[in-house]
Design a protein around this motif. Sequence first.
Motif, PDB file in Angstrom:
ATOM      1  N   VAL A  81      -1.975   0.519  -9.573  1.00 13.04           N
ATOM      2  CA  VAL A  81      -0.704   1.113  -9.163  1.00 13.04           C
ATOM      3  C   VAL A  81      -0.063   1.726 -10.402  1.00 13.04           C
ATOM      4  N   THR A  82      -0.203   3.037 -10.535  1.00 11.54           N
ATOM      5  CA  THR A  82       0.378   3.739 -11.668  1.00 11.54           C
ATOM      6  C   THR A  82       1.763   4.265 -11.280  1.00 11.54           C
ATOM      7  N   GLY A  83       2.364   5.096 -12.132  1.00 11.72           N
ATOM      8  CA  GLY A  83       3.684   5.607 -11.808  1.00 11.72           C
ATOM      9  C   GLY A  83       4.282   6.439 -12.925  1.00 11.72           C
ATOM     10  N   ASP A  84       5.513   6.882 -12.697  1.00 10.19           N
ATOM     11  CA  ASP A  84       6.261   7.585 -13.734  1.00 10.19           C
ATOM     12  C   ASP A  84       6.704   6.592 -14.805  1.00 10.19           C
ATOM     13  N   THR A  85       6.999   7.098 -16.017  1.00 15.49           N
ATOM     14  CA  THR A  85       7.365   6.209 -17.120  1.00 15.49           C
ATOM     15  C   THR A  85       8.693   6.630 -17.754  1.00 15.49           C
ATOM     16  N   PRO A  86       9.801   6.485 -17.007  1.00 13.21           N
ATOM     17  CA  PRO A  86      11.107   6.848 -17.570  1.00 13.21           C
ATOM     18  C   PRO A  86      11.697   5.705 -18.392  1.00 13.21           C
ATOM     19  N   VAL A 119       9.863   1.893 -18.662  1.00 14.42           N
ATOM     20  CA  VAL A 119       9.368   1.193 -17.481  1.00 14.42           C
ATOM     21  C   VAL A 119       8.393   2.082 -16.724  1.00 14.42           C
ATOM     22  N   VAL A 120       7.757   1.491 -15.712  1.00 14.85           N
ATOM     23  CA  VAL A 120       6.874   2.230 -14.814  1.00 14.85           C
ATOM     24  C   VAL A 120       7.468   2.168 -13.411  1.00 14.85           C
ATOM     25  N   LEU A 121       7.797   3.336 -12.874  1.00  9.76           N
ATOM     26  CA  LEU A 121       8.243   3.418 -11.480  1.00  9.76           C
ATOM     27  C   LEU A 121       7.017   3.711 -10.626  1.00  9.76           C
ATOM     28  N   PRO A 122       6.538   2.724  -9.860  1.00 11.64           N
ATOM     29  CA  PRO A 122       5.259   2.862  -9.153  1.00 11.64           C
ATOM     30  C   PRO A 122       5.253   4.040  -8.175  1.00 11.64           C
ATOM     31  N   TYR A 123       4.116   4.733  -8.132  1.00  7.92           N
ATOM     32  CA  TYR A 123       3.917   5.779  -7.138  1.00  7.92           C
ATOM     33  C   TYR A 123       3.708   5.115  -5.770  1.00  7.92           C
ATOM     34  N   GLN A 124       4.421   5.589  -4.760  1.00  8.56           N
ATOM     35  CA  GLN A 124       4.279   5.015  -3.430  1.00  8.56           C
ATOM     36  C   GLN A 124       2.863   5.204  -2.898  1.00  8.56           C
ATOM     37  N   SER A 125       2.237   6.334  -3.219  1.00  6.93           N
ATOM     38  CA  SER A 125       0.871   6.585  -2.742  1.00  6.93           C
ATOM     39  C   SER A 125      -0.112   5.554  -3.300  1.00  6.93           C
ATOM     40  N   ASP A 126       0.039   5.212  -4.595  1.00  4.94           N
ATOM     41  CA  ASP A 126      -0.820   4.190  -5.205  1.00  4.94           C
ATOM     42  C   ASP A 126      -0.592   2.833  -4.554  1.00  4.94           C
ATOM     43  N   LEU A 127       0.679   2.509  -4.321  1.00  7.44           N
ATOM     44  CA  LEU A 127       1.013   1.224  -3.717  1.00  7.44           C
ATOM     45  C   LEU A 127       0.445   1.121  -2.303  1.00  7.44           C
TER      46      LEU A 127
END
Length: 279
Positions: free
Chosen positions: A236-241, A248-256
């Motif tokens: 579960v990857t995501g954006d890193t703001p 932090v990592v805001l998880p991608y909904q598609s990965d989740l």
Amino acid sequence: DDFSNVNVTKEPFTVILLGNNEGLSDSIIVASVNPKTLRVTMTSLARDSYIPIACYSNNSRDKLNHSRMRGRQCLVDTVENFLDIEIDFYFETDFYALQKIIDALGGIEIDSPLSFAGSFPIEGEPNEYETVNVPEGLNLLNGKQAVTFARERSSFGSGDFTRQLNQQYVIREIATKLINERNPERLVSVLEGASKNLTMNISVDDLTALLGFAISETNSSQLDPMNTFRIVQTQVTGDTPFINGMSVVLPYQSDLDEAKRVIKHNLQTETELLEETSF
């Protein structure tokens, strides 16, 4: 203690694999195993995933690995809520347990895309490290080298997300080595050697039964162990703001969604037939 009553050689089950460093869980992998279909899934969760924490007031958000400071159960509950599953077992280690397990197996073969040097913390000596070199290409790595490979992120373009897949790679190679040795009692001696540095709630009897089952299946298969068992890897990857001064990592909904689908499909007790279609 608190052993689950799942029959690990007959029923699908889940286990969370935690790699701890100074009270935080730097490595978080959720595995599911279906002994009926011989299918295994491994899903890596970013330690910096910014998600609701189960034991916080109002389930407020924080980094996932911060939940470990509140206790192992807080982290487990948080992951259960996040992935919408139940965790049957946990297996928690530090660097030294993994090092001792790999050394007891005589090392593992790892194919590193590049050579690099990393630091390895010296056991019993706070804030002291030794330099460990990891060579490029396919090599037999000792415990310290394999752990250094699993910890490295700055040398790889995708940073922590590549590290997650490398951690799964190391786990897979440990499993391959254990199965190839064809000796369930070997697992007991390996775990005993690392017992000071690991905690688990799966019994040794269940672990040896599971390894015996795996050996039996591979003995009757024309394929090598890691092709006898189909391993599906997700993360579960995501954006890193930056939020509240933290990266932090805001998880991608598609990965989740994909991780949930893969795990839940593997936990089904009945085989699901695909609908017929014409060519």
